[in-house]
Design an enzyme around this catalytic site. Structure first.
Site, PDB file in Angstrom:
ATOM      1  N   LYS A 138       0.830  -1.208   0.000  1.00  0.00           N
ATOM      2  CA  LYS A 138       0.000   0.000   0.000  1.00  0.00           C
ATOM      3  C   LYS A 138       0.869   1.264   0.000  1.00  0.00           C
ATOM      4  O   LYS A 138       0.609   2.198  -0.744  1.00  0.00           O
ATOM      5  CB  LYS A 138      -0.939   0.030   1.225  1.00  0.00           C
ATOM      6  N   ARG A 165      -9.673   0.738   8.853  1.00  0.00           N
ATOM      7  CA  ARG A 165      -9.229  -0.589   9.258  1.00  0.00           C
ATOM      8  C   ARG A 165     -10.272  -1.318  10.092  1.00  0.00           C
ATOM      9  O   ARG A 165     -10.036  -2.460  10.480  1.00  0.00           O
ATOM     10  CB  ARG A 165      -7.968  -0.457  10.096  1.00  0.00           C
ATOM     11  N   ARG A 168      11.968  -5.127   4.834  1.00  0.00           N
ATOM     12  CA  ARG A 168      11.840  -3.762   4.310  1.00  0.00           C
ATOM     13  C   ARG A 168      12.509  -2.719   5.196  1.00  0.00           C
ATOM     14  O   ARG A 168      12.625  -2.879   6.397  1.00  0.00           O
ATOM     15  CB  ARG A 168      10.384  -3.419   4.025  1.00  0.00           C
ATOM     16  N   ARG A 179      11.232  -0.158  10.666  1.00  0.00           N
ATOM     17  CA  ARG A 179      10.159   0.080  11.619  1.00  0.00           C
ATOM     18  C   ARG A 179      10.254  -0.894  12.783  1.00  0.00           C
ATOM     19  O   ARG A 179      10.478  -2.081  12.568  1.00  0.00           O
ATOM     20  CB  ARG A 179       8.802  -0.089  10.919  1.00  0.00           C
ATOM     21  N   ARG A 232      -0.365  -8.166  13.612  1.00  0.00           N
ATOM     22  CA  ARG A 232      -0.954  -7.225  12.650  1.00  0.00           C
ATOM     23  C   ARG A 232      -1.792  -7.963  11.604  1.00  0.00           C
ATOM     24  O   ARG A 232      -2.840  -7.480  11.179  1.00  0.00           O
ATOM     25  CB  ARG A 232       0.151  -6.392  11.994  1.00  0.00           C
TER      26      ARG A 232
HETATM   27  P1  AMP Z   1       0.747   0.798   9.088  1.00  0.00           P
HETATM   28  O1  AMP Z   1       1.892   1.703   8.820  1.00  0.00           O
HETATM   29  O2  AMP Z   1      -0.473   1.155   8.261  1.00  0.00           O
HETATM   30  O3  AMP Z   1       1.098  -0.664   8.973  1.00  0.00           O
HETATM   31  O4  AMP Z   1       0.316   1.047  10.615  1.00  0.00           O
HETATM   32  C1  AMP Z   1       1.218   0.790  11.675  1.00  0.00           C
HETATM   33  C2  AMP Z   1       0.450   0.664  12.981  1.00  0.00           C
HETATM   34  O5  AMP Z   1      -0.232   1.894  13.256  1.00  0.00           O
HETATM   35  C3  AMP Z   1      -0.643  -0.396  12.987  1.00  0.00           C
HETATM   36  O6  AMP Z   1      -0.148  -1.686  13.302  1.00  0.00           O
HETATM   37  C4  AMP Z   1      -1.576   0.161  14.079  1.00  0.00           C
HETATM   38  O7  AMP Z   1      -1.033  -0.067  15.360  1.00  0.00           O
HETATM   39  C5  AMP Z   1      -1.510   1.651  13.814  1.00  0.00           C
HETATM   40  N1  AMP Z   1      -2.526   2.079  12.811  1.00  0.00           N
HETATM   41  C6  AMP Z   1      -2.302   2.610  11.587  1.00  0.00           C
HETATM   42  N2  AMP Z   1      -3.444   2.909  10.955  1.00  0.00           N
HETATM   43  C7  AMP Z   1      -4.438   2.546  11.809  1.00  0.00           C
HETATM   44  C8  AMP Z   1      -5.860   2.579  11.729  1.00  0.00           C
HETATM   45  N3  AMP Z   1      -6.494   3.034  10.636  1.00  0.00           N
HETATM   46  N4  AMP Z   1      -6.556   2.130  12.809  1.00  0.00           N
HETATM   47  C9  AMP Z   1      -5.947   1.684  13.918  1.00  0.00           C
HETATM   48  N5  AMP Z   1      -4.611   1.597  14.056  1.00  0.00           N
HETATM   49  C10 AMP Z   1      -3.855   2.039  13.002  1.00  0.00           C
END
Ligand code: AMP
Length: 214
Positions: free
Chosen positions: A13, A88, A127, A161, A172
């Site tokens: 994404k 989400r 990554r 990360r 996740r």
């Molecule tokens: P991502 O970079 O999209 O993989 O997000 C990293 C982390 O941020 C996720 O594992 C969640 O802990 C939090 N997070 C990001 N976007 C959301 C969302 N829309 N709702 C809830 N938690 C989020």
């Protein structure tokens, strides 16, 4: 245009959003990036979110929907939005409908990046990104042309990360299966879902997405 990129962690994404920003002048609204910035700045939101993120769980709907609202407020109305990592949960999907209406926008399409979940752990744990400009790389699939030097800005500093480790990745994935995948049928009923093979190469996926956007 306003689009959602949907798919489990590691589906591509972020990479595809960056391409859309470059090719079409859209704006990427990544709640993950916003939360990481808040953690780095040690803002009240960041302090609340950090431990939840480190465990790979979802932060509260209210926090992320407020972040999206603030970002939409700051955008020019003609600039298209790419929602990356949001919504989400079912509650966030409802929030997004309300926020789009509030900001005079509508949802044009939801692009699901279909991936083989077994391959994702390898994708995610490999990554990394440039610490200076944020360019995205992967140990085997997409390394910098010159080892240790960013192709885009020449920096020699990279970062990974903290939640890209195997245990957190599995949490996740579970969160995705339990809370995010169930929002797809609602969008399907509206006839706005398109699917792309997210296991194809970065450029092939980009072409498929451009084909959908027309
Ligand atoms: P991502 O970079 O999209 O993989 O997000 C990293 C982390 O941020 C996720 O594992 C969640 O802990 C939090 N997070 C990001 N976007 C959301 C969302 N829309 N709702 C809830 N938690 C989020």
């Amino acid at each position: 245009m306003n689009i959602i990129l949907l798919g489990p962690p590691g589906a591509g994404k972020g990479t595809q959003s960056a391409g859309l920003v470059e090719r079409h002048g859209m704006k990427q609204l990544s709640t993950g990036d916003m939360l990481r910035a808040a953690v780095k700045a040690q803002s009240p939101v960041g302090l609340r979110a950090k431990e939840v993120m480190d465990r790979g769980e979802l932060v509260s709907d209210e926090i992320v929907s407020d972040l999206i609202d603030a970002n939409l407020t700051a955008m020019e109305p003609e600039t298209g939005a790419i929602f990356d990592g949001y919504p989400r949960t079912a509650a966030q999907a409802d929030d997004l409908d309300a926020l789009l209406a509030k900001h005079g926008r509508s949802l044009d399409c939801v692009i699901e990046l279909e991936v083989n979940v077994d391959a994702l752990v390898e994708r995610i744990t490999g990554r990394f990104s440039c610490a200076k400009c944020g360019a995205l790389y992967h140990d085997t699939a997409n390394p910098p042309q010159k080892e240790g030097v960013c192709d885009v800005c020449g920096s020699t500093e990279f970062k990974r990360r903290p939640d890209d480790n195997e245990e957190t990745v599995r949490t996740r994935m579970d969160e995705y299966r339990a809370k995010t995948a169930p929002i797809l049928p609602g969008y399907e009923k509206r006839g706005i879902v398109s699917r792309v093979d997210g296991m194809a190469g970065i450029e092939e996926v980009a072409r498929a997405i451009d084909g959908i956007l027309g």
